[in-house]
Design an enzyme around this catalytic site. Structure first.
Site, PDB file in Angstrom:
ATOM      1  N   ASN A   9     -24.560  10.887 -25.123  1.00 10.92           N
ATOM      2  CA  ASN A   9     -25.001   9.878 -24.158  1.00 10.92           C
ATOM      3  C   ASN A   9     -23.753   9.107 -23.722  1.00 10.92           C
ATOM      4  O   ASN A   9     -23.235   8.290 -24.467  1.00 10.92           O
ATOM      5  CB  ASN A   9     -26.020   8.956 -24.852  1.00 10.92           C
ATOM      6  CG  ASN A   9     -26.407   7.759 -24.002  1.00 10.92           C
ATOM      7  OD1 ASN A   9     -26.099   7.709 -22.812  1.00 10.92           O
ATOM      8  ND2 ASN A   9     -27.086   6.806 -24.616  1.00 10.92           N
ATOM      9  N   TRP A  10     -23.299   9.417 -22.519  1.00  6.49           N
ATOM     10  CA  TRP A  10     -22.024   8.823 -22.063  1.00  6.49           C
ATOM     11  C   TRP A  10     -22.192   7.390 -21.576  1.00  6.49           C
ATOM     12  O   TRP A  10     -21.219   6.725 -21.241  1.00  6.49           O
ATOM     13  CB  TRP A  10     -21.404   9.691 -20.964  1.00  6.49           C
ATOM     14  CG  TRP A  10     -21.011  11.067 -21.420  1.00  6.49           C
ATOM     15  CD1 TRP A  10     -21.057  11.540 -22.714  1.00  6.49           C
ATOM     16  CD2 TRP A  10     -20.520  12.153 -20.623  1.00  6.49           C
ATOM     17  NE1 TRP A  10     -20.628  12.848 -22.750  1.00  6.49           N
ATOM     18  CE2 TRP A  10     -20.292  13.245 -21.479  1.00  6.49           C
ATOM     19  CE3 TRP A  10     -20.259  12.298 -19.258  1.00  6.49           C
ATOM     20  CZ2 TRP A  10     -19.807  14.479 -21.019  1.00  6.49           C
ATOM     21  CZ3 TRP A  10     -19.769  13.520 -18.792  1.00  6.49           C
ATOM     22  CH2 TRP A  10     -19.545  14.592 -19.676  1.00  6.49           C
ATOM     23  N   LYS A  11     -23.418   6.929 -21.482  1.00  4.41           N
ATOM     24  CA  LYS A  11     -23.705   5.560 -21.044  1.00  4.41           C
ATOM     25  C   LYS A  11     -22.963   5.246 -19.734  1.00  4.41           C
ATOM     26  O   LYS A  11     -22.783   6.135 -18.911  1.00  4.41           O
ATOM     27  CB  LYS A  11     -23.373   4.569 -22.168  1.00  4.41           C
ATOM     28  CG  LYS A  11     -24.057   4.961 -23.488  1.00  4.41           C
ATOM     29  CD  LYS A  11     -24.006   3.892 -24.537  1.00  4.41           C
ATOM     30  CE  LYS A  11     -24.723   4.373 -25.795  1.00  4.41           C
ATOM     31  NZ  LYS A  11     -24.783   3.372 -26.839  1.00  4.41           N
ATOM     32  N   HIS A  95     -34.034   4.077 -24.167  1.00  4.99           N
ATOM     33  CA  HIS A  95     -32.897   3.725 -25.023  1.00  4.99           C
ATOM     34  C   HIS A  95     -32.939   2.217 -25.310  1.00  4.99           C
ATOM     35  O   HIS A  95     -33.347   1.426 -24.446  1.00  4.99           O
ATOM     36  CB  HIS A  95     -31.592   4.098 -24.313  1.00  4.99           C
ATOM     37  CG  HIS A  95     -30.406   3.986 -25.225  1.00  4.99           C
ATOM     38  ND1 HIS A  95     -29.802   2.778 -25.481  1.00  4.99           N
ATOM     39  CD2 HIS A  95     -29.755   4.905 -25.964  1.00  4.99           C
ATOM     40  CE1 HIS A  95     -28.813   2.968 -26.341  1.00  4.99           C
ATOM     41  NE2 HIS A  95     -28.769   4.258 -26.652  1.00  4.99           N
ATOM     42  N   GLU A  97     -30.781   0.027 -25.279  1.00  6.53           N
ATOM     43  CA  GLU A  97     -30.060  -0.805 -24.303  1.00  6.53           C
ATOM     44  C   GLU A  97     -30.930  -1.050 -23.069  1.00  6.53           C
ATOM     45  O   GLU A  97     -30.847  -2.111 -22.454  1.00  6.53           O
ATOM     46  CB  GLU A  97     -28.727  -0.137 -23.930  1.00  6.53           C
ATOM     47  CG  GLU A  97     -27.719  -0.275 -25.070  1.00  6.53           C
ATOM     48  CD  GLU A  97     -26.727   0.872 -25.198  1.00  6.53           C
ATOM     49  OE1 GLU A  97     -26.558   1.647 -24.238  1.00  6.53           O
ATOM     50  OE2 GLU A  97     -26.130   0.998 -26.297  1.00  6.53           O
ATOM     51  N   GLU A 167     -33.100   5.631 -33.378  1.00  5.40           N
ATOM     52  CA  GLU A 167     -31.833   4.922 -33.273  1.00  5.40           C
ATOM     53  C   GLU A 167     -32.007   3.481 -33.735  1.00  5.40           C
ATOM     54  O   GLU A 167     -32.449   2.618 -32.952  1.00  5.40           O
ATOM     55  CB  GLU A 167     -31.354   4.915 -31.820  1.00  5.40           C
ATOM     56  CG  GLU A 167     -31.109   6.296 -31.260  1.00  5.40           C
ATOM     57  CD  GLU A 167     -30.085   6.257 -30.139  1.00  5.40           C
ATOM     58  OE1 GLU A 167     -29.021   6.864 -30.295  1.00  5.40           O
ATOM     59  OE2 GLU A 167     -30.336   5.594 -29.116  1.00  5.40           O
ATOM     60  N   GLY A 173     -23.294   1.628 -31.824  1.00  2.31           N
ATOM     61  CA  GLY A 173     -22.012   1.092 -31.372  1.00  2.31           C
ATOM     62  C   GLY A 173     -21.391   0.091 -32.337  1.00  2.31           C
ATOM     63  O   GLY A 173     -20.444  -0.607 -31.987  1.00  2.31           O
ATOM     64  N   SER A 213     -23.872   5.303 -34.314  1.00  7.77           N
ATOM     65  CA  SER A 213     -22.575   5.472 -34.974  1.00  7.77           C
ATOM     66  C   SER A 213     -22.414   6.817 -35.691  1.00  7.77           C
ATOM     67  O   SER A 213     -21.825   6.890 -36.764  1.00  7.77           O
ATOM     68  CB  SER A 213     -22.304   4.311 -35.937  1.00  7.77           C
ATOM     69  OG  SER A 213     -22.238   3.090 -35.215  1.00  7.77           O
ATOM     70  N   GLY A 234     -23.275   8.360 -28.908  1.00  5.56           N
ATOM     71  CA  GLY A 234     -22.701   7.534 -27.856  1.00  5.56           C
ATOM     72  C   GLY A 234     -21.182   7.627 -27.873  1.00  5.56           C
ATOM     73  O   GLY A 234     -20.583   8.593 -27.377  1.00  5.56           O
ATOM     74  N   GLY A 235     -20.539   6.629 -28.470  1.00  2.00           N
ATOM     75  CA  GLY A 235     -19.081   6.521 -28.457  1.00  2.00           C
ATOM     76  C   GLY A 235     -18.335   7.813 -28.767  1.00  2.00           C
ATOM     77  O   GLY A 235     -17.392   8.186 -28.047  1.00  2.00           O
TER      78      GLY A 235
HETATM   79  P1  PGA Z   1     -23.210   5.169 -30.676  1.00  2.00           P
HETATM   80  O1  PGA Z   1     -24.435   5.159 -29.660  1.00  2.00           O
HETATM   81  O2  PGA Z   1     -23.037   6.587 -31.150  1.00  2.00           O
HETATM   82  O3  PGA Z   1     -22.032   4.676 -29.882  1.00  2.00           O
HETATM   83  O4  PGA Z   1     -23.570   4.251 -31.808  1.00  2.00           O
HETATM   84  C1  PGA Z   1     -25.584   5.931 -29.884  1.00  2.00           C
HETATM   85  C2  PGA Z   1     -26.571   5.744 -28.771  1.00  2.00           C
HETATM   86  O5  PGA Z   1     -26.717   4.613 -28.284  1.00  2.00           O
HETATM   87  O6  PGA Z   1     -27.223   6.710 -28.324  1.00  2.00           O
END
Ligand code: PGA
Length: 251
Positions: A9-11, A95, A97, A167, A173, A213, A234-235
């Site tokens: 997930n490149w956000k 998600h 966010e 999640e 993150g 993470s 994500g990251g």
């Molecule tokens: P993260 O994000 O790997 O940076 O913790 C995961 C996500 O939000 O899908």
């Protein structure tokens, strides 16, 4: 046997050219991977360019969200028809966010999940508790609320095509991964919920990803748990080598 799905997930990261360059680097690093389904989820604006770049490869395309209507006066929104046309086979829905910053609720999540299925796009529906909810001992109540209401009204076939991503919000993150045991406990609980709504055999086939993470050095221990069937990353998905190491966690 459930085939793991690992999605990046490149956000809100990467310009179009950066997205293409990232996926081009990734392609070479995962060319021999056959035992994991690999997905990337760039921003809307990069979907077409990434779709072209992954043609003929083993990487599949996902969007990060969508609106539930097919078309109309919804300024700024993107429809499932448009995603399908771009080559998306998956879409991330709900998600944390989006729940936190963009007023996503179980009700809108459910509308989006159902609408994605109408266009044969597989939703990756995210669920997860906040830190204060975990500390208050209400994790399972929150998960139950997200799962039952998010999946409401799906047929068996749609349930089987739905991916769930657990999640924990406190792990996203933050560098704080849930321990494999903490994750397994919730994954097992989600599978029980699905079994109760549908059947044990359907629950046994549904893919449940872990996200929060995930890094190259913790993916293997998470994947070793019986109910963890992949990851939403994500990251660590923003760098081709680190994402490839996650995808190739068995190597
Ligand atoms: P993260 O994000 O790997 O940076 O913790 C995961 C996500 O939000 O899908």
């Amino acid at each position: 046997m459930r085939k793991p799905i690992i999605a990046g997930n490149w956000k809100m990261n990467k310009t179009i050219s950066e997205a293409v360059s990232l996926v081009n680097s990734l392609k070479g690093l995962v060319v021999n991977t056959t035992d994991v389904e690999i997905i990337v989820a760039p921003s809307y604006i990069s979907l077409s360019a990434v779709a072209d770049a992954i043609k003929g490869s083993n990487i599949k395309l996902s969007a990060q969200d969508m609106y539930w209507e097919k078309n109309g006066a919804f300024t700024g929104e993107i429809s499932p028809l448009m995603l399908k046309d771009t080559g998306c086979q998956f879409v991330i829905i709900g998600h944390s966010e989006r729940r936190l910053y963009f007023a996503e609720t179980n009700e809108t999540v459910n509308k989006k999940v159902k609408s994605a299925h109408e266009y044969s796009i597989r939703p990756i529906m995210c669920v997860g508790e906040k830190l204060e909810e975990r500390e208050a001992g209400t994790t399972k109540d929150i998960i139950k609320d997200h799962v039952i209401n998010g999946l409401s009204g799906l047929t068996e076939e749609q349930m089987l095509a739905t991916v769930i991503a657990y999640e924990p919000v406190w792990a996203i993150g933050t560098g704080k991964t849930a321990t494999p045991d903490q994750a397994q406990e919730v994954h097992g609980f989600i599978r029980e919920l699905i079994s109760g709504i549908y059947s044990p055999s359907i629950a046994d086939s549904v893919i449940i990803q872990y996200g929060g993470s995930v890094k190259p050095d913790n993916i293997a221990e998470l994947m070793a748990k019986p109910d963890i069937d992949g990851g939403l990353i994500g990251g660590a998905s923003l760098d081709a080598e680190s994402f490839a190491k996650i995808v190739n966690y068995k190597a």
